[in-house]
Write a protein that holds these residues in place. Sequence first.
Motif, short mmCIF file in Angstrom:
data_model
loop_
_atom_site.label_atom_id
_atom_site.label_comp_id
_atom_site.label_asym_id
_atom_site.label_seq_id
_atom_site.Cartn_x
_atom_site.Cartn_y
_atom_site.Cartn_z
N PRO A 131 -35.26 24.79 4.37
CA PRO A 131 -35.90 23.51 4.65
C PRO A 131 -37.32 23.71 5.18
CG PRO A 131 -33.81 23.71 5.83
CD PRO A 131 -34.10 25.03 5.23
N TRP B 239 -30.91 28.48 -15.86
CA TRP B 239 -30.12 27.44 -15.19
C TRP B 239 -29.26 28.02 -14.09
CZ3 TRP B 239 -24.82 27.62 -15.11
CH2 TRP B 239 -24.22 28.52 -15.99
N LEU C 149 -38.06 30.50 -10.70
CA LEU C 149 -36.84 29.95 -11.27
C LEU C 149 -36.95 29.97 -12.79
CD1 LEU C 149 -36.45 26.85 -8.96
CD2 LEU C 149 -35.18 28.96 -8.81
N PHE D 36 -30.44 28.45 -10.28
CA PHE D 36 -30.67 27.31 -9.41
C PHE D 36 -29.55 27.15 -8.39
CE2 PHE D 36 -33.26 26.58 -13.05
CZ PHE D 36 -34.40 25.97 -12.55
N PRO D 37 -29.88 26.69 -7.19
CA PRO D 37 -28.83 26.53 -6.17
C PRO D 37 -27.86 25.41 -6.54
CG PRO D 37 -30.89 25.60 -5.40
CD PRO D 37 -31.19 26.29 -6.69
N LEU D 38 -26.61 25.57 -6.11
CA LEU D 38 -25.56 24.61 -6.43
C LEU D 38 -25.90 23.23 -5.86
CD1 LEU D 38 -22.93 25.41 -7.92
CD2 LEU D 38 -21.78 25.24 -5.73
N GLY D 39 -25.76 22.20 -6.70
CA GLY D 39 -25.95 20.84 -6.24
C GLY D 39 -27.38 20.49 -5.85
N GLY D 40 -28.32 21.35 -6.19
CA GLY D 40 -29.72 21.06 -5.86
C GLY D 40 -30.02 21.20 -4.38
N ASN D 41 -29.18 21.95 -3.65
CA ASN D 41 -29.43 22.14 -2.22
C ASN D 41 -30.64 23.04 -2.01
OD1 ASN D 41 -27.13 20.67 -1.60
ND2 ASN D 41 -25.84 22.48 -1.65
N ILE D 42 -31.40 22.74 -0.97
CA ILE D 42 -32.53 23.60 -0.63
C ILE D 42 -32.15 24.38 0.62
CG2 ILE D 42 -34.93 23.64 0.12
CD1 ILE D 42 -35.39 21.18 -1.64
N LYS D 43 -32.11 25.71 0.45
CA LYS D 43 -31.62 26.57 1.53
C LYS D 43 -32.70 26.86 2.57
CE LYS D 43 -27.40 28.28 0.18
NZ LYS D 43 -26.39 29.14 0.74
#
Lengths: 408, 107
Positions: free
Chosen positions: B18, B6, B3, B9-16
Amino acid sequence: MISEKKLNSKQRKGEVKPLNSNEAVAEAVKDADVDVVAAYPITPQTIVVETLAELIGNGELNAEMIHVESEHSALSAVIGASAVGARVFTATASQGLALMHEVLHITSGLRLPVVMSVAMRALSAPISIFNDQSDIMNQRNTGWITIIASSAQEAYDSILQAYKIAENPKVLLPVMVSYDGYVLSHTIERVETVGKSVVEEYIPKKVTWNTLDVKDPITMGTITSPEYYYEFKYAQERALEESLSVIKSADEEFERLYGRSYGIIEGYKIEDAEVALLATSSYYTNLKVATDLARKEGLKVGTIKLRVFRPFPREELYSMIKDLQVLGVIDRAIAFGQKPSGPIANDIASALQYKKDKPIIQSIIAGIGQRRMLIEDFVKLYRMLVKNMNEKKFYEESIFYGVKGIEF
Amino acid sequence: MKLEKWSDFPLGGNIKDPGNSIENDMSGWRSERPIIDLEKCVRCRICWTYCPEGAILELDKEYKTSSGRVYKVTYAVDYQHCKGCGICANECPVKAIQMVPEEVSIK
């Protein structure tokens, strides 16, 4: 209002109803075919929740109504519903919005397209159930798109536009549609509704955001270390800045389909004016009448309505006011401990900082706790600003118009 | 995935993906690291039980002490996930775990 040439077959689908702004919002929520509503009733927003409960109860709106114990829970519940892909709605005012404060940050941080209406009302203490704009002004840094409607019709249309804006993949931010408590929330007006066809043509239901799905699991509401948090906040700021163009195009498309548009800011007799008053929501219509009266006295005045408060429309505003001598900004909230004491006046002053030709900004505080402002009061303000312009007399401090014991 | 910007980074801090916390490196949190003295260790498993991060590893590896005693298992530390809280060292009944300042242990 619909002009003749804009009418087409689609625009005639609408129905005219007598609604106050609260009911108009509930009607728009019904037409937007929202899936989940969680709201806690608070004066003067209560009618929204009551009407929605009725619409859901009698089957006009096929949605889940979640009964919650507070506004904090109401917004939390719609966040959860939005996170699984539902179109959601909540409504609040005053203390309720203040109680939502931390969840407002979470909504925008999670980038969920939540839509909320706010019937603007004063904050305690002392308790006042009446109108001013302290509630939304205190939430201006929460990352929500903030639209201030000035009529029941605009409230109805803005809720529909709000879903269009929020669910745009370029935006994915929550939208707040606010309107004056009582003055609009409890006043019945003529509202042209467009009915449920709006969902097919204007805001088709499509999940454009990341959702929780057992078949394709993701983690939401994660923790970040100091190395990453900053980047997420910057992304949010960029999305909010860029949402202005989406707000514009949502308004333009609405006009194409239904013949009504509001723009970002609106001016009245502003082209040749030397002095103008800028206000929000219900004050605008009275200001237009005051403008006409002041013009009859020979004063070259005009008025401006600010509709989109966040993101702040700096350039649009500047192009409208750059030729003015004096711009009086009427705030109905106090930025305590700051001079000028009006939050919008502050925003405008800082937006103009690097501009060469700019008017003098005179901050005016009025209508706190719904202190009555008559058309005559606005005419008096016009006379005062014109006199100050001629005498080159300006106040760095705000004019607290109508406070007992202070004369201007 | 590296990473950098900016916009990466995934939207909203979601982790795709898990379950990816197994790959997270927590070593940056640590100011002291636990070091197990395998000679002193009596294989009581108390450190393994108390570790809040599951960073104590019970390895299926035989160990013979200098006095000739043979243990069927060996204990080690997963330094990628150990945050250096020191609970293991505090709980060890035979004082076989020592907390060593990170900069010293690196040398």
